[in-house]
Motif scaffolding. Structure first.
Motif, PDB file in Angstrom:
ATOM      1  N   MET A   2       0.837  -1.188   0.000  1.00  0.00           N
ATOM      2  CA  MET A   2       0.000   0.000   0.000  1.00  0.00           C
ATOM      3  C   MET A   2       0.876   1.244   0.000  1.00  0.00           C
ATOM      4  O   MET A   2       1.794   1.384   0.814  1.00  0.00           O
ATOM      5  N   LYS A   3       0.608   2.152  -0.901  1.00  0.00           N
ATOM      6  CA  LYS A   3       1.369   3.393  -0.973  1.00  0.00           C
ATOM      7  C   LYS A   3       0.854   4.371   0.073  1.00  0.00           C
ATOM      8  O   LYS A   3      -0.330   4.655   0.153  1.00  0.00           O
ATOM      9  N   LEU A   4       1.773   4.869   0.892  1.00  0.00           N
ATOM     10  CA  LEU A   4       1.387   5.794   1.938  1.00  0.00           C
ATOM     11  C   LEU A   4       1.207   7.193   1.375  1.00  0.00           C
ATOM     12  O   LEU A   4       1.978   7.629   0.512  1.00  0.00           O
ATOM     13  N   PRO A   5       0.185   7.911   1.820  1.00  0.00           N
ATOM     14  CA  PRO A   5      -0.047   9.252   1.295  1.00  0.00           C
ATOM     15  C   PRO A   5       1.056  10.210   1.706  1.00  0.00           C
ATOM     16  O   PRO A   5       1.609  10.107   2.792  1.00  0.00           O
ATOM     17  N   ALA A   6       1.377  11.131   0.812  1.00  0.00           N
ATOM     18  CA  ALA A   6       2.409  12.131   1.096  1.00  0.00           C
ATOM     19  C   ALA A   6       1.822  13.504   0.831  1.00  0.00           C
ATOM     20  O   ALA A   6       1.779  13.954  -0.306  1.00  0.00           O
ATOM     21  N   PRO A   7       1.341  14.183   1.859  1.00  0.00           N
ATOM     22  CA  PRO A   7       0.766  15.515   1.657  1.00  0.00           C
ATOM     23  C   PRO A   7       1.832  16.505   1.218  1.00  0.00           C
ATOM     24  O   PRO A   7       3.034  16.288   1.421  1.00  0.00           O
ATOM     25  N   SER A   8       1.400  17.590   0.646  1.00  0.00           N
ATOM     26  CA  SER A   8       2.312  18.653   0.254  1.00  0.00           C
ATOM     27  C   SER A   8       3.062  19.160   1.476  1.00  0.00           C
ATOM     28  O   SER A   8       2.480  19.346   2.548  1.00  0.00           O
ATOM     29  N   PHE A   9       4.373  19.385   1.308  1.00  0.00           N
ATOM     30  CA  PHE A   9       5.191  19.862   2.426  1.00  0.00           C
ATOM     31  C   PHE A   9       6.284  20.756   1.865  1.00  0.00           C
ATOM     32  O   PHE A   9       7.162  20.306   1.138  1.00  0.00           O
ATOM     33  N   GLY A  10       6.217  22.048   2.192  1.00  0.00           N
ATOM     34  CA  GLY A  10       7.125  23.013   1.608  1.00  0.00           C
ATOM     35  C   GLY A  10       8.388  23.278   2.398  1.00  0.00           C
ATOM     36  O   GLY A  10       9.260  24.013   1.936  1.00  0.00           O
ATOM     37  N   ALA A  11       8.512  22.686   3.585  1.00  0.00           N
ATOM     38  CA  ALA A  11       9.714  22.901   4.386  1.00  0.00           C
ATOM     39  C   ALA A  11      10.908  22.218   3.735  1.00  0.00           C
ATOM     40  O   ALA A  11      10.778  21.176   3.087  1.00  0.00           O
ATOM     41  N   ARG A  12      12.073  22.792   3.916  1.00  0.00           N
ATOM     42  CA  ARG A  12      13.309  22.201   3.405  1.00  0.00           C
ATOM     43  C   ARG A  12      14.140  21.548   4.499  1.00  0.00           C
ATOM     44  O   ARG A  12      14.940  20.674   4.229  1.00  0.00           O
ATOM     45  N   ARG A  13      13.941  22.007   5.743  1.00  0.00           N
ATOM     46  CA  ARG A  13      14.721  21.478   6.860  1.00  0.00           C
ATOM     47  C   ARG A  13      13.768  21.151   8.006  1.00  0.00           C
ATOM     48  O   ARG A  13      13.131  22.046   8.564  1.00  0.00           O
ATOM     49  N   LEU A  14      13.690  19.874   8.335  1.00  0.00           N
ATOM     50  CA  LEU A  14      12.772  19.405   9.372  1.00  0.00           C
ATOM     51  C   LEU A  14      13.564  18.914  10.574  1.00  0.00           C
ATOM     52  O   LEU A  14      14.431  18.046  10.453  1.00  0.00           O
TER      53      LEU A  14
END
Length: 203
Positions: free
Chosen positions: A1-13
């Motif tokens: 099952m492919k896990l959802p990946a919401p939009s995320f604009g951060a470059r450093r977490l």
């Protein structure tokens, strides 16, 4: 099952891993982050209790960055680690967030580098509580989570039913999936950017 990946604009977490038992799944989530956001730099900070349940070698291999110990260095340093963490981060997640870390953060304690960085940063912070049986009914815990959620730059993910390794019953309050927390953090991050960000505190 492919896990959802919401939009995320951060470059450093900045990811703070605490001593909740579900931290054993951190390598899975780090791999998901690496696959979903190839350009995202992830710096992990492990609390002392978190280090008991997850391998530093696995974390380092999956992030390409050596995890930082959440303790003050014994040797002199050219800069303040909490300032470096606060200023480096575009976004922060505490995943999972154990009861002890939640309580200390909520009352303003800053006795470790991660706590002090989170008390100072204006970046969006997402917290995913992972609580033992009964803790989610404790009025002090409820109040601490409410206090954190009321902070301008903090979002607290709702827990989900989880099986306690001790009781064998589904009476624990488990951490939400990381993609759920990332989605909430991104909404908050965009809101904060629209309002105009502040500066991290320093020494």
């Amino acid at each position: 099952m492919k896990l959802p990946a919401p939009s995320f604009g951060a470059r450093r977490l900045l990811l703070v891993g605490t001593g909740a038992i579900s931290i054993v799944q951190l390598p899975f989530w780090l791999n998901w982050l690496k696959t979903s956001y190839p350009e995202l730099a992830v710096q992990v900070v492990l609390t002392r209790s978190g280090e008991r349940f997850v391998s530093r070698h696995a974390v380092s291999a999956l992030t390409q960055l050596v995890p930082i110990d959440d303790r003050w260095p014994e040797e002199p340093q050219p800069d303040a680690i909490h300032v470096r963490l606060a200023e480096w981060s575009d976004a922060v997640v505490v995943y999972p967030a154990c009861l002890n870390f939640i309580s200390r953060l909520a009352v303003g304690l800053a006795d470790t580098p991660a706590l002090l960085a989170l008390q100072c940063t204006t970046a969006a912070i997402g917290i995913a509580p992972s609580l033992p049986p009964g803790a989610d009914q404790n009025p002090v815990v409820v109040e601490n989570l409410k206090r954190l959620a009321e902070r301008r730059n903090v979002v607290v993910a709702p827990t989900q039913p989880a099986t306690s390794l001790t009781t064998g019953r589904r009476d624990a309050a488990g951490a939400a999936p990381l993609w759920t927390l990332i989605e909430s953090v991104e909404r908050l991050r965009v809101e904060l950017a629209d309002q105009g960000g502040g500066e991290a505190c320093s020494n």
